[in-house]
Design an enzyme around this catalytic site. Structure first.
Site, PDB file in Angstrom:
ATOM      1  N   SER A 179       1.965  -0.044   3.723  1.00  0.00           N
ATOM      2  CA  SER A 179       2.811   0.690   4.060  1.00  0.00           C
ATOM      3  C   SER A 179       2.983   2.001   3.555  1.00  0.00           C
ATOM      4  O   SER A 179       2.347   1.827   2.214  1.00  0.00           O
ATOM      5  CB  SER A 179       4.310  -0.095   3.954  1.00  0.00           C
ATOM      6  N   TYR A 227       9.310  -4.904  -1.441  1.00  0.00           N
ATOM      7  CA  TYR A 227       8.002  -5.873  -0.638  1.00  0.00           C
ATOM      8  C   TYR A 227       6.867  -3.774  -1.291  1.00  0.00           C
ATOM      9  O   TYR A 227       5.717  -5.390  -0.204  1.00  0.00           O
ATOM     10  CB  TYR A 227       9.425  -5.120   0.186  1.00  0.00           C
ATOM     11  N   ALA A 259       5.535  -4.141  -3.852  1.00  0.00           N
ATOM     12  CA  ALA A 259       4.771  -4.334  -5.103  1.00  0.00           C
ATOM     13  C   ALA A 259       3.994  -4.932  -4.028  1.00  0.00           C
ATOM     14  O   ALA A 259       2.366  -5.586  -4.370  1.00  0.00           O
ATOM     15  CB  ALA A 259       5.254  -5.385  -5.243  1.00  0.00           C
ATOM     16  N   LYS A 272       2.699  -3.919  -0.874  1.00  0.00           N
ATOM     17  CA  LYS A 272       2.188  -3.183   0.115  1.00  0.00           C
ATOM     18  C   LYS A 272       1.534  -2.479  -1.292  1.00  0.00           C
ATOM     19  O   LYS A 272      -0.525  -2.936  -0.615  1.00  0.00           O
ATOM     20  CB  LYS A 272       2.836  -2.173   0.520  1.00  0.00           C
ATOM     21  N   THR A 296      10.467  -1.241  15.406  1.00  0.00           N
ATOM     22  CA  THR A 296       9.694  -2.191  16.159  1.00  0.00           C
ATOM     23  C   THR A 296      10.739  -3.603  15.594  1.00  0.00           C
ATOM     24  O   THR A 296      11.887  -2.846  15.293  1.00  0.00           O
ATOM     25  CB  THR A 296       8.885  -2.532  14.909  1.00  0.00           C
TER      26      THR A 296
END
Length: 225
Positions: free
Chosen positions: A122, A134, A136, A138, A169
């Site tokens: 990301s 989240y 952390a 990636k 998405t």
């Protein structure tokens, strides 16, 4: 015929990668929570819960040797400080990091010379307010991928991160993502899954054999500011 394993094959970026590789003549094994039906003899779908730590090793033992492994499965979560949920953090780490680790660990000595590991990261890996758990996971993937790339380079195997920005998405609309709509990048629209898949496809090509240990960002200019 080249064979690729793709996690998260049932929707979003994972599905776009599967469709593009099939159109290019690859044989693809897709791993996802539900069975994916495609009218293609070169596609095999395996239903698997990647949150189950034993499910993946069991599944990999029944899959033909791949030339490429693409980890596209993911989940979105957002929470400010004071509202962080340790269980959500555990799930994010398991799906993003532990599964990537298990895949690379299992296939590191099995992929042929010229093999490829690609992980969907990301553009927020450098940090994003309200999304620390989240982010952390990636960010961890970037350091791990660089380490794996250094270890596997002598074997002719590359490891890279493809890091999309806001991509159109189903996951982008997930309830746990955020209460606010995604920011539109400078190009004036969201990234398409097919654009991310095209970058993955290039990294699988012979022309990309010298690219390894990199985080390639595709964000429509969102990372420029």
């Amino acid at each position: 015929m080249r064979h690729a394993i793709v996690t998260g094959a049932s929707s979003g970026i994972g599905e776009a990668i599967v469709d593009l590789l099939l159109s290019q003549g690859w044989r693809v094994t897709g791993l996802s929570r539900r069975v994916v039906n495609k009218d293609c003899a070169q596609f095999r779908s395996i239903a698997i819960d990647l949150m189950d730590t034993q499910a993946l090793p069991d599944a990999l033992g029944n899959i033909d040797q791949p030339h490429a492994v693409i980890h596209a499965a993911g989940m979105m979560a957002a929470a400010p400080l004071g509202e962080l949920n340790p269980e959500i953090g555990r799930q994010l780490w398991q799906l993003h990091v532990s599964v990537a680790e298990a895949l690379v660990n299992y296939y590191a000595q099995k992929l042929p010379h010229g093999g490829r590991f690609i992980i969907i990261g990301s553009r927020t890996s450098k940090g994003a307010a309200g999304r620390s758990q989240y982010v952390a996971t990636k960010a961890a993937l970037v350091g791990m991928a660089r380490s794996w790339a250094a270890e596997l380079a002598p074997l002719g195997i590359t490891v890279n991160i493809v890091a999309p920005g806001a991509t159109e998405t189903p996951m982008l609309q997930a309830p746990g993502r955020s209460s606010s709509p995604p920011s539109v990048p400078p190009i004036g629209r969201l990234i398409s899954p097919q654009e991310v898949a095209a970058l993955v496809s290039f990294l699988l090509s012979p022309e990309a054999a010298a690219i390894t240990g990199q985080e390639l960002v595709i964000c429509g200019g969102a990372s420029l500011s």
